[in-house]
Motif scaffolding. Sequence first.
Motif, PDB file in Angstrom:
ATOM      1  N   PHE A 155     -20.566  33.619 -30.186  1.00 13.98           N
ATOM      2  CA  PHE A 155     -21.881  34.339 -31.915  1.00 13.98           C
ATOM      3  C   PHE A 155     -23.038  34.716 -31.209  1.00 13.98           C
ATOM      4  CE2 PHE A 155     -18.630  31.252 -34.205  1.00 13.98           C
ATOM      5  CZ  PHE A 155     -17.990  32.210 -34.734  1.00 13.98           C
ATOM      6  N   GLY A 156     -24.003  34.035 -30.028  1.00 11.53           N
ATOM      7  CA  GLY A 156     -25.029  34.619 -30.147  1.00 11.53           C
ATOM      8  C   GLY A 156     -25.240  36.135 -29.480  1.00 11.53           C
ATOM      9  N   LEU A 157     -23.662  36.215 -28.362  1.00 13.04           N
ATOM     10  CA  LEU A 157     -24.027  37.392 -27.655  1.00 13.04           C
ATOM     11  C   LEU A 157     -23.706  38.452 -29.016  1.00 13.04           C
ATOM     12  CD1 LEU A 157     -22.036  36.618 -24.465  1.00 13.04           C
ATOM     13  CD2 LEU A 157     -24.711  36.690 -24.919  1.00 13.04           C
ATOM     14  N   ALA A 158     -22.701  38.387 -29.736  1.00 12.69           N
ATOM     15  CA  ALA A 158     -21.924  38.816 -30.707  1.00 12.69           C
ATOM     16  C   ALA A 158     -23.003  39.322 -31.722  1.00 12.69           C
ATOM     17  CB  ALA A 158     -21.005  38.396 -31.632  1.00 12.69           C
ATOM     18  N   ALA A 159     -23.905  38.355 -32.152  1.00 12.16           N
ATOM     19  CA  ALA A 159     -25.206  38.841 -33.024  1.00 12.16           C
ATOM     20  C   ALA A 159     -26.749  39.513 -32.310  1.00 12.16           C
ATOM     21  CB  ALA A 159     -25.992  37.342 -32.928  1.00 12.16           C
ATOM     22  N   LEU A 160     -26.396  39.633 -31.168  1.00 13.74           N
ATOM     23  CA  LEU A 160     -27.714  40.255 -30.122  1.00 13.74           C
ATOM     24  C   LEU A 160     -26.823  42.043 -29.478  1.00 13.74           C
ATOM     25  CD1 LEU A 160     -28.561  37.843 -27.604  1.00 13.74           C
ATOM     26  CD2 LEU A 160     -30.127  38.447 -29.070  1.00 13.74           C
TER      27      LEU A 160
END
Length: 173
Positions: A155-160
């Motif tokens: 989720f963090g990578l997708a948000a970035l």
Amino acid sequence: MRWLERLSPRLGFLLLGLSAWGLVAAGFVIQEWERLNPCPLCIFQRVLYLLFGALALLGALLPLGPRGQKAWGLGLAGITLGGFLTALYQTTMQAVPGLVAECSYTDQGPIELFVDWLGMQYPTLFMATGLCSSREWEFLGLSMANWSLFCFLGFGLAALILSRCWSLLRQPA
């Protein structure tokens, strides 16, 4: 990579929000089906998934400019960082139980106090009854905390990607 270029930021935020809430629903179903006892850190991660989902859905609904898109994406990445660190701490507790202090009900920290309060308000969803070092459920040799670690990372990578890299991906080479 072509499909990513066609994905609008609104749709990206919508997919992230629905995915996070779907993960909470799946976790709750597994908890009820397997009669698991979630610990305070499990419940705190559940809260972070719900918060992440709510903010992602708001990002999909509210007007987005380049700055708004970046702000929403970075805010979501911040939530996932907190979730990742919480899951990492719990994973460490499960891997080496004596290395870190166990979540306990005698000397409660801020997370335990918050989860306790939530459990009193909405016991069905937020009541913590288990120990953080317990590995009650495993899938493919990984505990729920281990899976949560990977989910927060994704989720963090997708948000970035939605916040920082989106404009780079859309520019022609």
